[in-house]
Design an enzyme around this catalytic site. Sequence first.
Site, PDB file in Angstrom:
ATOM      1  N   GLY A   1       0.825  -1.205   0.000  1.00 20.18           N
ATOM      2  CA  GLY A   1       0.000   0.000   0.000  1.00 20.18           C
ATOM      3  C   GLY A   1       0.856   1.250   0.000  1.00 20.18           C
TER       4      GLY A   1
ATOM      5  N   ASP B   1       0.960  -0.208  13.016  1.00 19.41           N
ATOM      6  CA  ASP B   1       1.326  -1.524  12.465  1.00 19.41           C
ATOM      7  C   ASP B   1       1.638  -2.544  13.554  1.00 19.41           C
ATOM      8  OD1 ASP B   1       1.008  -0.645   9.876  1.00 19.41           O
ATOM      9  OD2 ASP B   1       3.112  -0.073   9.643  1.00 19.41           O
TER      10      ASP B   1
HETATM   11  C1  S3P Z   1       3.129   3.821   6.103  1.00 24.63           C
HETATM   12  C2  S3P Z   1       1.990   4.342   6.650  1.00 24.63           C
HETATM   13  C3  S3P Z   1       0.981   3.530   7.367  1.00 24.63           C
HETATM   14  C4  S3P Z   1       1.525   2.149   7.732  1.00 24.63           C
HETATM   15  C5  S3P Z   1       2.287   1.526   6.604  1.00 24.63           C
HETATM   16  C6  S3P Z   1       3.474   2.401   6.223  1.00 24.63           C
HETATM   17  C7  S3P Z   1       4.057   4.742   5.411  1.00 24.63           C
HETATM   18  O1  S3P Z   1      -0.144   3.370   6.556  1.00 24.63           O
HETATM   19  O2  S3P Z   1       0.457   1.308   8.129  1.00 24.63           O
HETATM   20  O3  S3P Z   1       2.755   0.241   6.967  1.00 24.63           O
HETATM   21  O4  S3P Z   1       5.215   4.348   5.146  1.00 24.63           O
HETATM   22  O5  S3P Z   1       3.653   5.877   5.120  1.00 24.63           O
HETATM   23  P1  S3P Z   1      -1.330   4.463   6.516  1.00 24.63           P
HETATM   24  O6  S3P Z   1      -0.796   5.697   5.916  1.00 24.63           O
HETATM   25  O7  S3P Z   1      -2.403   3.846   5.670  1.00 24.63           O
HETATM   26  O8  S3P Z   1      -1.745   4.631   7.945  1.00 24.63           O
END
Ligand code: S3P
Length: 448
Positions: free
Chosen positions: A101, A327
């Site tokens: 993601g 996380d």
């Molecule tokens: C991350 C942001 C978080 C986290 C992901 C890494 C990042 O997600 O859960 O593992 O590197 O910006 P969200 O922005 O959806 O909270």
Amino acid sequence: MSGHGTPIPMTSHRAEPLTGRAKVPGDKSISHRSLILGAMAVGETKISGLLEGDDVLDTAKAMQAFGAEVVNHGGGNWSVFGVGVGGFAEPDHVIDCGNSGTGVRLIMGCMATSPITVTFTGDASLNGRPMARVTDPLALFGAKTVGRKGGRLPMTIVGAAEPTPVRYVVPVPSAQVKSAVLLAGLNAPGKTVVVEKEATRDHSERMLAGFGAEITVEDSDEGRVITLTGQPELKPQVIAVPRDPSSAAFPVCAALITPGSDVLVPGIGLNPTRAGLFYTLQDMGADLTFENPREEGGEPVADLRAKYSPNMKGIAVPPERAASMIDEYPVLSVVASFASGKTMMAGVKELRVKESDRIDAMARGLRANGVTVAEGEDWWSVDGLGPDGVPGGGTCESFLDHRIAMSFMVMGMAAQNPVTVDDGNPITTSFPIFEPLMTGLGAKLSKG
Ligand code: S3P
């Protein structure tokens, strides 16, 4: 679910006392950003300690597809020869971000203000996750998106040829959304402003400043107001990626629940926007100390020392701490099972849209191992069974989610009976050396 080859079950048996040094890999968030900002700088960015997990390798391939030269020198040392802000070429193939993601959302941001068209896809987990949270603000810059129902991947973005800067109040606490907007703002003329009501991890802000962008952060009644001046020439950097606190969580938590353990996890990034788990564990009564605190590469760093802690108590985790440990709730819920009393985790709706619905995935697996869990849309609670009270013996689904798989492997180290996950493959997305590292400390993991 498909996406990581044939599922390979993994079982964790009661461990020996865990002892020794656990050198966990580089920070995933900083690794993605090093490659992306390196690709947007002019010249050679040198990176050491890059996380070589699947998620980050997919981002490296994407930067190559945009025209940057990415060189792997071995041993975590990489170079990125960037093409400059506004210098991206149009990839001639679909960009596959695998399970990540962070990868897909940040890359969507960095291409959305260039006149190129890019199609994104991922594995079954990523293709089920919401992307409108990123494409909505990118549309304000002038980017156009066509995706599947519900704003899901695969999705094509047509970058804005004449982007306008935006002011955007992020509606959910998400560093990925904030970062996507900032990265898009890099190639828009004028000032892009992002407001976040709750502070989330601030690696993008710190690294943009490090690369020479003009960026300011102010606290106001509205929240954190981040102002970025567009179209800078980013200067290449030498980056030493600190070790990942989210990966450190696994050996730390394993040591706290496994009798006789004493583990040192050196060189862990303790950026306050990331370190919430460690303070929560201390609040529960964990024997966890920060040794040798120092600063490395602009980030606070310390060595973590975790010892077996049979007297931990369940607590109500402060909801305002959620973003700084988002996380880590899966592995915290495992520790909570070995504490006495109830641990309440509230204000955590975002857990439902991670690599899996992490509240659901953990609740199912904890119950399969004899632990009582209650849940609502944005909260869940775990009834602790005390230091030797977790029956174990269950098989859990990992739902293509690395942190679910690793959390249940930690549980098996101290449960009365072995704990199995249906598929250990997703672990390689963030912690490719999990198995040898944990086995080296005294864990007993088997595959197949
Ligand atoms: C991350 C942001 C978080 C986290 C992901 C890494 C990042 O997600 O859960 O593992 O590197 O910006 P969200 O922005 O959806 O909270």
